[in-house]
Scaffold this motif. Structure first.
Motif, PDB file in Angstrom:
ATOM      1  N   ARG A 159       0.827  -1.217   0.000  1.00 54.13           N
ATOM      2  CA  ARG A 159       0.000   0.000   0.000  1.00 54.13           C
ATOM      3  C   ARG A 159       0.861   1.268   0.000  1.00 54.13           C
ATOM      4  N   VAL A 160       2.171   1.130   0.165  1.00 58.94           N
ATOM      5  CA  VAL A 160       3.053   2.289   0.222  1.00 58.94           C
ATOM      6  C   VAL A 160       3.295   2.810  -1.194  1.00 58.94           C
ATOM      7  N   PRO A 161       3.270   4.126  -1.409  1.00 57.12           N
ATOM      8  CA  PRO A 161       3.481   4.680  -2.751  1.00 57.12           C
ATOM      9  C   PRO A 161       4.791   4.218  -3.367  1.00 57.12           C
ATOM     10  N   GLY A 162       4.719   3.827  -4.647  1.00 56.03           N
ATOM     11  CA  GLY A 162       5.915   3.454  -5.382  1.00 56.03           C
ATOM     12  C   GLY A 162       6.464   2.091  -5.040  1.00 56.03           C
ATOM     13  N   VAL A 163       5.706   1.285  -4.284  1.00 59.28           N
ATOM     14  CA  VAL A 163       6.183  -0.029  -3.834  1.00 59.28           C
ATOM     15  C   VAL A 163       5.350  -1.122  -4.492  1.00 59.28           C
ATOM     16  N   LYS A 169       6.256 -11.792  -1.705  1.00 59.49           N
ATOM     17  CA  LYS A 169       7.303 -11.816  -0.688  1.00 59.49           C
ATOM     18  C   LYS A 169       8.261 -10.641  -0.785  1.00 59.49           C
ATOM     19  N   TYR A 170       8.696 -10.288  -1.986  1.00 61.88           N
ATOM     20  CA  TYR A 170       9.854  -9.419  -2.164  1.00 61.88           C
ATOM     21  C   TYR A 170       9.440  -8.024  -2.624  1.00 61.88           C
ATOM     22  N   VAL A 171      10.046  -7.020  -2.001  1.00 60.55           N
ATOM     23  CA  VAL A 171       9.655  -5.636  -2.220  1.00 60.55           C
ATOM     24  C   VAL A 171      10.533  -4.997  -3.294  1.00 60.55           C
ATOM     25  N   TYR A 172       9.888  -4.333  -4.250  1.00 62.55           N
ATOM     26  CA  TYR A 172      10.569  -3.489  -5.220  1.00 62.55           C
ATOM     27  C   TYR A 172      10.098  -2.053  -4.989  1.00 62.55           C
ATOM     28  N   VAL A 173      11.030  -1.098  -5.015  1.00 63.17           N
ATOM     29  CA  VAL A 173      10.694   0.302  -4.826  1.00 63.17           C
ATOM     30  C   VAL A 173      10.928   1.041  -6.141  1.00 63.17           C
ATOM     31  N   ARG A 174       9.930   1.804  -6.554  1.00 62.53           N
ATOM     32  CA  ARG A 174       9.973   2.579  -7.794  1.00 62.53           C
ATOM     33  C   ARG A 174      10.229   1.702  -9.013  1.00 62.53           C
ATOM     34  N   GLY A 175       9.747   0.469  -8.959  1.00 62.14           N
ATOM     35  CA  GLY A 175       9.840  -0.411 -10.100  1.00 62.14           C
ATOM     36  C   GLY A 175      11.215  -0.971 -10.359  1.00 62.14           C
ATOM     37  N   LEU A 176      12.213  -0.551  -9.589  1.00 65.07           N
ATOM     38  CA  LEU A 176      13.561  -1.072  -9.760  1.00 65.07           C
ATOM     39  C   LEU A 176      13.641  -2.491  -9.203  1.00 65.07           C
ATOM     40  N   GLY A 177      14.492  -3.305  -9.813  1.00 68.99           N
ATOM     41  CA  GLY A 177      14.598  -4.692  -9.423  1.00 68.99           C
ATOM     42  C   GLY A 177      15.182  -4.877  -8.033  1.00 68.99           C
ATOM     43  N   ASP A 178      15.247  -6.134  -7.648  1.00 70.39           N
ATOM     44  CA  ASP A 178      15.689  -6.509  -6.310  1.00 70.39           C
ATOM     45  C   ASP A 178      17.071  -5.951  -5.980  1.00 70.39           C
ATOM     46  N   THR A 207       2.302  -8.889  11.398  1.00 73.10           N
ATOM     47  CA  THR A 207       2.057  -7.472  11.680  1.00 73.10           C
ATOM     48  C   THR A 207       1.805  -7.189  13.161  1.00 73.10           C
ATOM     49  N   ASN A 208       1.524  -8.222  13.957  1.00 70.17           N
ATOM     50  CA  ASN A 208       1.229  -7.941  15.370  1.00 70.17           C
ATOM     51  C   ASN A 208       2.464  -7.559  16.171  1.00 70.17           C
ATOM     52  N   VAL A 209       3.675  -7.626  15.576  1.00 73.87           N
ATOM     53  CA  VAL A 209       4.872  -7.180  16.287  1.00 73.87           C
ATOM     54  C   VAL A 209       5.506  -5.961  15.618  1.00 73.87           C
ATOM     55  N   ILE A 210       4.865  -5.436  14.580  1.00 74.02           N
ATOM     56  CA  ILE A 210       5.447  -4.325  13.819  1.00 74.02           C
ATOM     57  C   ILE A 210       4.814  -3.013  14.245  1.00 74.02           C
ATOM     58  N   ASP A 211       5.644  -2.012  14.447  1.00 70.94           N
ATOM     59  CA  ASP A 211       5.173  -0.672  14.773  1.00 70.94           C
ATOM     60  C   ASP A 211       4.892   0.111  13.493  1.00 70.94           C
ATOM     61  N   ASN A 212       5.897   0.181  12.632  1.00 69.81           N
ATOM     62  CA  ASN A 212       5.774   0.860  11.342  1.00 69.81           C
ATOM     63  C   ASN A 212       6.640   0.147  10.312  1.00 69.81           C
ATOM     64  N   ILE A 213       6.315   0.348   9.043  1.00 71.52           N
ATOM     65  CA  ILE A 213       7.211  -0.005   7.949  1.00 71.52           C
ATOM     66  C   ILE A 213       7.529   1.294   7.222  1.00 71.52           C
ATOM     67  N   ILE A 214       8.795   1.669   7.231  1.00 73.49           N
ATOM     68  CA  ILE A 214       9.231   2.928   6.648  1.00 73.49           C
ATOM     69  C   ILE A 214       9.994   2.643   5.347  1.00 73.49           C
ATOM     70  N   VAL A 215       9.636   3.343   4.287  1.00 75.16           N
ATOM     71  CA  VAL A 215      10.330   3.223   3.004  1.00 75.16           C
ATOM     72  C   VAL A 215      11.022   4.554   2.720  1.00 75.16           C
ATOM     73  N   LYS A 216      12.350   4.536   2.759  1.00 72.82           N
ATOM     74  CA  LYS A 216      13.141   5.736   2.498  1.00 72.82           C
ATOM     75  C   LYS A 216      13.628   5.697   1.056  1.00 72.82           C
ATOM     76  N   LYS A 217      13.252   6.723   0.294  1.00 68.41           N
ATOM     77  CA  LYS A 217      13.529   6.726  -1.144  1.00 68.41           C
ATOM     78  C   LYS A 217      14.689   7.625  -1.522  1.00 68.41           C
ATOM     79  N   GLY A 229      16.701   2.334  -5.277  1.00 69.83           N
ATOM     80  CA  GLY A 229      15.260   2.548  -5.287  1.00 69.83           C
ATOM     81  C   GLY A 229      14.764   2.947  -3.915  1.00 69.83           C
ATOM     82  N   GLY A 230      15.299   2.291  -2.890  1.00 70.17           N
ATOM     83  CA  GLY A 230      14.879   2.636  -1.541  1.00 70.17           C
ATOM     84  C   GLY A 230      15.326   1.609  -0.522  1.00 70.17           C
TER      85      GLY A 230
END
Length: 949
Positions: A159-163, A169-178, A207-217, A229-230
């Protein structure tokens, strides 16, 4: 007398305990509205009384009070006094005020009164962090996890912008590969369950142990330099604001996969349901042992050869059974205890997930090539692979943490263990048409056992009224990935349809064990000094970090040969190959030979030492500059040889013994500028130099054959780093209640980017990594989070979240690639000297519409995500480029909260409403796109129950 005193003492203890039990607690956090940072020394009292507390260095406070309804007042010199009215405190309960935002007001010192419900929003707290961050930053909070019904970090972060999330399983930021996205846990690097990825598997974190997920771009000097990418930072809880104990359970049904009697599997171990093998699949003998290899030696070694062959599990073929539904369980607990001189907090969580998938009519690694006739555009089918595949994946995870806080320090210890076991059985019919002509039926059985154990020890210390602070972290991580007893039986199909073992056609039965052990030791220390710059708050930050990684990888490989095959009866049944009566004796039957290949083994280590200095300067009331530089000394060593070395007993080929294969020191400058246009609006401009480095496997001389996919990986020891320059521009505006709108632009240049491509024109199933020509990527992002009450007042429970990215990439092809493409041009095709960058998506779209009504307990949402078709593998010669097809993910979540204080919830989630497929395809000029791999995911219906005690 003594008895009377004891009775009196017991009475007093009971009376005190009873009195305490009748009280409730008020906890909260005070932050400065201008900076978004916690405020120390703020006085918080029950209005009209002297009962209160003073906030600590985290801005936290706690007040004990009798049950009732109160007004709470927060005050600090030269700041506006805040009164929270109508705060309802219950006996034995904790009432949490998420965020009190204090504004400086030296002129009027007026009092602001807000209702308690108006400030209970952690999403607004996260947006405050985002608004005041030195980085271009996005994120998602625990509050949103609950709203969207996300059970793990992977389903939440999309749900994070650009993610975007690949393979669930695996997160890509701004469409850039792993390669250009990095995932860290509590700001520290840890390896993942997949040894060849830069990002870790996000679905292992509940998610019950997570406070936040931060994506720094955008990059600042305190971050590791190997991201572009981030960076995705998963922040776990340390001090729960209230006592929590929760349980959840779910069951998921996919009509295409579950309760299907054709499901493929095989008998494994008794502990497979816990995510690890019980020893059933242990290696019975080393492939380097003295196993007879020639015909002459076999009779004299008959007993030994028969015994060794019989030591292998005779199960070689897939069987059918009825597949079961997906199910999961979760449990979490947390609390904090405030003592006179310190506070103790703890968190613990257990999660279990058992997922079964079954794909019928799967296409797996089909191969198409360009026609030898340059006047023909359509691709020719060289190899087809079609069949069925069943898989059972078990994920068992546990996290426990304890934290201690004093007046000037905070200490934290976290322990994480994740256990993952995946059993796969498939029957694939492979047909070869061009390079060879044959047909085979291939039973493949595989079990992958993976585990991660991570320990985090951290401390924060504050000096001189918090003007000085020091933060340090130490984290060892141990990762093990074992592919235990991968079994392949290829029966060649005759013209009449009969099945037989034909080594010259389909090959021999094979088994292999892959072992990977990796250790990772990371540590860092940061110091921060706050100071005034012409009366404005500024910061100086400096520190050092060290990461050491070591990997040991090797493969044990065996072939099974059959003497006098006409004398034994197999009947096309793989399980007959090692039947007792068919094991070799006196020149007839099945026997094993070791097939050790030295190039399948290597050891490698990485030492990365980094130092940095950064200054956050408030140059004016509206303009802030964050300037810094980071230096990293990166050293990689390698031990291993190529196949020529082992084939010639060291007389030829190449062998490296703990030699440096990469040894660099690079500075990484960074500059971020933030202009506060108006109170809730920023304009950001940033530049940074970052780097991408080859993985262990990529920078090697290993030649790793995978019999299941029938492909070979060729390492490239000559790979060098990719240097990247990053430019970012962002305008953002923040509304009340966690609403925002933002528009971003970015431009990146890549020197010597690393890409995966076909090894050479004559080996279409061999792949490697190469440094290709320079590249550039540029694009725009748009994000909108808005309630719909501006359309009509009765829509105040509805909100939309839209973010979209449009991205363009261009890579200058190497001379080798240009020559290869030139030699295979079709008639009318014009060759350009640039192409898409591998792994770069051309667009991303995330859309969600949410409904949240606390009064009636209903929550829900509809969420859509898509990432455009992406170049997955670069073709060479006659092999065309391979792309990942765009996957249109539409999911729905409906949740009903009920019971006292809404502590119970029932959630229905429907995944893949559009019934889209995951596919890869070959693309060539003027030709119809041809499918390489395809799996129909179907729709999954999941019912989840949760209860908070």
């Amino acid at each position: 007398m003594l008895k009377a005193n004891l009775l009196t003492l017991c009475f007093l203890i009971v009376a005190v305990a009873t009195g305490l039990a009748q009280k409730g607690k008020v906890r909260g956090t005070v932050i400065e509205d201008a900076s978004g940072e916690p405020m120390i020394g703020v006085t918080v009292v029950i209005k009209g009384t002297t009962n209160g507390a003073v906030t600590d260095f985290d801005g936290k406070f706690e007040i004990q009070v009798e049950a009732g309804t109160y007004d709470v007042q927060a005050s600090f010199v030269s700041y506006t006094t805040i009164t929270i009215s109508g705060l309802n405190v219950k006996t034995g309960k904790t009432t949490v005020i998420e965020q009190i935002r204090m504004k400086e007001d030296v002129q009027e010192l007026a009092e602001v009164v807000v209702t308690a419900e108006a400030i209970k929003t952690t999403e607004a707290a996260l947006l405050t962090v985002k608004r005041k961050s030195a980085n271009v930053l996005d994120g998602i909070s625990a509050q949103t996890f609950k709203k969207i019904g996300a059970s793990n970090a992977a389903s939440a972060v999309k749900r994070v912008p650009g993610v975007s999330v690949q393979g669930g399983k695996y997160v890509y930021v701004r469409g850039l590969g792993d390669r250009y996205t990095k995932t860290i846990l509590n700001s520290m690097e840890i390896p993942g369950l997949d040894p060849d990825r830069n990002t870790i598997q996000m679905d292992i974190f509940p998610t019950n142990v997570i406070d936040n997920i931060i994506v720094k771009k955008s990059f600042t000097a305190d971050l590791p330099a190997d991201f572009t990418g981030g960076i995705v930072d998963i922040e776990t809880k340390d001090f729960p604001d209230e006592k929590t104990m929760s349980f959840s359970g779910s069951i998921g049904f996919n009509p295409d996969m579950h309760f299907n009697s054709d499901y493929l599997n095989y008998d494994g171990g008794a502990t497979d349901f816990l995510g690890f093998d019980d020893g059933t699949r242990d290696l019975p003998i080393s492939s380097r042992a003295n196993i007879p290899l020639n015909v002459e030696s076999r009779p004299s070694r008959r007993e030994a050869l028969t015994r060794v062959t019989a030591a292998f599990d005779p199960t070689l073929g897939a069987t059918t059974s009825t597949s079961f539904a997906n199910y999961s369980l979760g449990f979490g607990v947390g609390n904090q205890f405030k003592k006179e001189k310190f506070t103790i907090g703890y968190n613990a969580a257990l999660s279990y997930r058992n997922t079964t998938t079954f794909y019928e009519n799967v296409q797996d690694n089909n191969l198409y090539v360009k026609s030898a006739d340059f006047g023909t555009n359509e691709l020719d089918l060289d190899r087809s692979r079609e069949g069925s595949e069943g898989s059972n994946n078990v994920l068992l995870g546990g996290l426990a943490g304890i934290a201690l806080k004093t007046d000037a320090s905070k200490f934290r210890i976290n322990a994480l263990h994740v256990q993952n076991g995946e059993s796969t059985a498939s029957v694939i019919r492979e047909r070869n048409f061009l390079s060879s002509s044959n047909e085979s039926v291939r039973d493949a059985l595989a079990y992958s056992e993976r585990s991660i154990t991570n320990l985090l020890i951290a401390g924060d210390h504050y000096f001189n009224a918090s003007n000085w602070s020091i933060a340090w972290k130490l984290t060892p991580t141990f990762s093990t990935i074992n592919d235990k007893d991968v079994r392949l039986v290829p029966f060649t199909v005759s013209d009449e349809g009969g099945l037989s073992i034909e080594p010259s056609e389909g090959g021999n039965p094979r088994r292999l064990w892959r072992f990977l052990d990796e250790v990772n030791y990371s540590g860092k220390v940061d110091a921060t000094k706050e100071f005034d710059l012409k009366g404005r708050k500024s910061k100086l930050k400096f520190g050092a970090a060290n990461t050491y990684k070591e990997r040991d990888f090797y493969i044990e490989n065996f072939n099974f040969l059959i003497d006098n095959p006409d004398a034994i009866s197999l009947g096309g049944d793989p399980n007959r190959i090692l039947a007792p009566e068919n094991i070799w004796q006196d020149g007839t039957g099945t026997y094993v030979i070791g097939n050790f290949q030295g190039s399948n083994s290597y050891e490698s280590s990485i030492l990365n030492i980094g130092v940095f200095v950064s200054a956050e300067l408030a140059l004016t009331d509206k303009f802030k500059a964050v300037l810094g530089i980071r230096g990293e000394q990166y050293t990689q060593r390698y031990t291993g040889g190529d196949q020529d070395f082992f084939n010639s007993n060291g007389n030829q080929g190449r062998f490296l013994n703990n030699e440096k294969v990469l040894d660099t020191f690079n500075p990484f400058p960074t500059a971020n500028f933030i202009y506060n246009i108006i109170e809730n609006s920023n304009l950001r401009v940033s530049y940074a130099r970052t780097v991408a480095r080859p993985s262990f496997k990529e920078k090697s001389i290993a030649q790793i054959f995978d019999p299941v996919s029938n492909t070979t990986w060729i390492g490239n020891i000559d790979l060098i780093e990719t240097d990247i320059d990053n430019f970012d521009l962002r305008w953002e505006y923040f509304f009340k209640g966690g609403q925002t709108v933002a528009v971003s632009g970015f431009y990146k240049t890549f020197a010597n980017p690393i890409e995966v491509q076909v090894f050479n024109e004559n080996a279409s199933s061999d792949f490697t990594a190469r440094n290709n020509g320079d590249a550039k990527v540029y694009g725009v992002e748009v994000e909108v989070r808005k309630n719909l009450d501006f359309i009509a007042p009765n829509l105040d429970n509805f909100s939309v979240n839209v973010n979209a990215s449009l991205i363009e990439s261009q890579l200058e092809m190497s001379e080798e690639e240009l020559t290869s493409r030139q030699a295979n041009l079709r008639e009318g095709e014009e060759l350009e000297d640039t192409r898409d960058m591998q792994g770069q998506s051309p667009y991303l779209v995330n859309f969600g519409i949410n409904y949240d009504n606390f009064d009636n307990g209903w929550e829900g949402g509809l969420f859509y995500n898509v990432q455009g078709a992406t170049l997955a593998r670069v073709g060479l010669g006659e092999v065309p480029d391979l792309y990942t097809e765009a996957f249109h993910s539409l999911n729905m979540s409906i949740q009903k909260n009920f019971g006292p204080e809404r502590k119970s919830s029932l959630t229905l989630r429907v995944s893949n409403l559009l019934d889209d497929k995951q596919e890869t395809f070959f693309q060539s000029f003027g030709a119809t796109d041809q499918i390489s791999s395809s799996r129909a995911l179907g729709r999954t219906f999941t019912l989840r129950f949760g209860y908070s005690f």
